[in-house]
Scaffold this motif. Structure first.
Motif, short mmCIF file in Angstrom:
data_model
loop_
_atom_site.label_atom_id
_atom_site.label_comp_id
_atom_site.label_asym_id
_atom_site.label_seq_id
_atom_site.Cartn_x
_atom_site.Cartn_y
_atom_site.Cartn_z
N SER A 142 0.83 -1.19 0.00
CA SER A 142 0.00 0.00 0.00
C SER A 142 0.87 1.25 0.00
O SER A 142 1.93 1.27 0.61
CB SER A 142 -0.92 0.01 1.22
N PRO A 143 0.48 2.32 -0.72
CA PRO A 143 1.31 3.51 -0.83
C PRO A 143 1.69 4.12 0.50
O PRO A 143 2.80 4.58 0.67
CB PRO A 143 0.44 4.49 -1.64
N ALA A 144 0.81 4.11 1.50
CA ALA A 144 1.12 4.73 2.78
C ALA A 144 2.23 4.00 3.51
O ALA A 144 2.95 4.59 4.29
CB ALA A 144 -0.14 4.77 3.65
N ALA A 145 2.39 2.72 3.27
CA ALA A 145 3.37 1.94 4.01
C ALA A 145 4.60 1.60 3.18
O ALA A 145 5.46 0.88 3.62
CB ALA A 145 2.72 0.65 4.51
N SER A 146 4.71 2.11 1.97
CA SER A 146 5.76 1.67 1.07
C SER A 146 7.15 2.14 1.43
O SER A 146 8.10 1.70 0.83
CB SER A 146 5.42 2.08 -0.37
N THR A 147 7.32 2.99 2.43
CA THR A 147 8.65 3.46 2.78
C THR A 147 9.13 2.93 4.12
O THR A 147 10.17 3.35 4.60
CB THR A 147 8.70 5.00 2.79
N ALA A 148 8.42 1.99 4.75
CA ALA A 148 8.87 1.44 6.02
C ALA A 148 10.11 0.58 5.80
O ALA A 148 10.20 -0.14 4.82
CB ALA A 148 7.76 0.61 6.66
N PRO A 149 11.09 0.63 6.71
CA PRO A 149 12.31 -0.14 6.51
C PRO A 149 12.12 -1.62 6.75
O PRO A 149 11.23 -2.04 7.49
CB PRO A 149 13.26 0.46 7.54
N SER A 150 12.98 -2.41 6.12
CA SER A 150 12.99 -3.83 6.40
C SER A 150 14.06 -4.10 7.45
O SER A 150 14.93 -3.30 7.67
CB SER A 150 13.29 -4.61 5.11
N THR A 151 13.97 -5.25 8.07
CA THR A 151 14.96 -5.62 9.08
C THR A 151 15.50 -6.99 8.71
O THR A 151 15.10 -7.99 9.29
CB THR A 151 14.34 -5.63 10.48
N ALA A 152 16.40 -7.04 7.78
CA ALA A 152 16.92 -8.30 7.27
C ALA A 152 18.02 -8.84 8.18
O ALA A 152 18.98 -8.14 8.46
CB ALA A 152 17.47 -8.10 5.85
N PRO A 153 17.90 -10.09 8.63
CA PRO A 153 18.94 -10.66 9.46
C PRO A 153 20.17 -11.04 8.66
O PRO A 153 21.26 -11.13 9.20
CB PRO A 153 18.27 -11.91 10.05
N ALA A 154 20.02 -11.28 7.39
CA ALA A 154 21.14 -11.64 6.53
C ALA A 154 20.92 -10.96 5.19
O ALA A 154 19.80 -10.69 4.79
CB ALA A 154 21.20 -13.15 6.35
N ASP A 155 22.02 -10.72 4.49
CA ASP A 155 21.94 -10.05 3.20
C ASP A 155 21.39 -11.03 2.16
O ASP A 155 22.02 -12.05 1.89
CB ASP A 155 23.32 -9.55 2.79
N PRO A 156 20.20 -10.75 1.58
CA PRO A 156 19.63 -11.65 0.57
C PRO A 156 20.25 -11.42 -0.81
O PRO A 156 19.76 -11.94 -1.80
CB PRO A 156 18.15 -11.28 0.58
N TRP A 157 21.30 -10.65 -0.88
CA TRP A 157 21.96 -10.31 -2.13
C TRP A 157 23.38 -10.85 -2.14
O TRP A 157 24.01 -11.00 -1.10
CB TRP A 157 22.01 -8.79 -2.31
N THR A 158 23.91 -11.11 -3.31
CA THR A 158 25.31 -11.47 -3.47
C THR A 158 25.82 -10.77 -4.71
O THR A 158 25.05 -10.21 -5.49
CB THR A 158 25.48 -13.00 -3.58
N THR A 159 27.11 -10.77 -4.91
CA THR A 159 27.72 -10.17 -6.08
C THR A 159 28.18 -11.28 -7.01
O THR A 159 28.87 -12.19 -6.57
CB THR A 159 28.91 -9.28 -5.67
N ASP A 160 27.77 -11.20 -8.29
CA ASP A 160 28.17 -12.24 -9.23
C ASP A 160 29.57 -11.95 -9.79
O ASP A 160 30.21 -10.97 -9.41
CB ASP A 160 27.13 -12.41 -10.34
N ALA A 161 30.05 -12.81 -10.69
CA ALA A 161 31.39 -12.69 -11.25
C ALA A 161 31.59 -11.38 -12.00
O ALA A 161 32.71 -10.88 -12.09
CB ALA A 161 31.68 -13.87 -12.17
N ALA A 162 30.51 -10.80 -12.53
CA ALA A 162 30.61 -9.54 -13.26
C ALA A 162 30.56 -8.34 -12.33
O ALA A 162 30.59 -7.20 -12.77
CB ALA A 162 29.49 -9.45 -14.30
#
Length: 171
Positions: free
Chosen positions: A40-60
């Motif tokens: 919903s637009p009113a809640a679209s800027t609330a922060p997330s609280t990620a325990p681990a990084d769901p991202w990685t960096t590939d070879a490129a």
């Protein structure tokens, strides 16, 4: 923050810059499950609280969404059958279930076109065959909140907006 791709290299450059900025800012917090914002637009800027990084960096050197076990709320806005929001469960990087969460068909399996992972949605936004794509990605969020696609330039009724929210990583 809003990133617009016209053509594809611009979107990829913006996404990489934004993701590197998120990494440099150290936006992770420790704690329980990760929860992104409701679509919903009113809640679209609330922060997330990620325990681990769901991202990685590939070879490129590009950031890639690698979370393989999570649930999220997906809503598609398009000239397609209206189904309402869907709870998507992803296991081992594949959609295990996509269930309608409201309306008379609540609890039933969602149509196949809504069986999408967050990575699938980001791949669609980066697809060079898509005429244009806009990814709304708040600076304080690990996930985009909206992906708007115009699949065919100067065509009518081919646009689709995906709203992403309530992302929860599995422990």
């Amino acid at each position: 923050m809003r990133y617009v791709r016209r053509p594809a290299p611009l979107l990829l450059a913006c996404l990489v810059a934004a993701l590197l900025g998120l990494t440099a800012c150290g936006g992770e917090e420790s704690g329980g499950a990760s929860t992104a914002t409701d679509p919903s637009p009113a809640a679209s800027t609330a922060p997330s609280t990620a325990p681990a990084d769901p991202w990685t960096t590939d070879a490129a050197g590009e950031r890639v969404f690698t979370a393989e076990d999570y649930t999220y709320r997906l809503e598609a806005i398009c000239f397609c059958p209206v189904t309402g929001p869907v709870e998507v469960t992803v296991e081992d990087g594949e959609v295990a279930s996509a269930t309608l969460v409201r309306g008379p068909q609540k609890g039933e399996d969602a149509p196949d076109y809504l069986h999408l992972t967050v990575a699938d949605l980001l791949d669609r936004a980066a697809d060079p065959s898509v005429a244009s794509a806009e990814v709304e990605w708040p600076a304080d969020s690990d996930w985009p909140t909206s992906i708007e696609l115009d699949q065919i330039a100067r065509a009518v009724d081919d646009e689709v907006t995906y709203r992403i929210g309530r992302v929860t990583l599995a422990d």
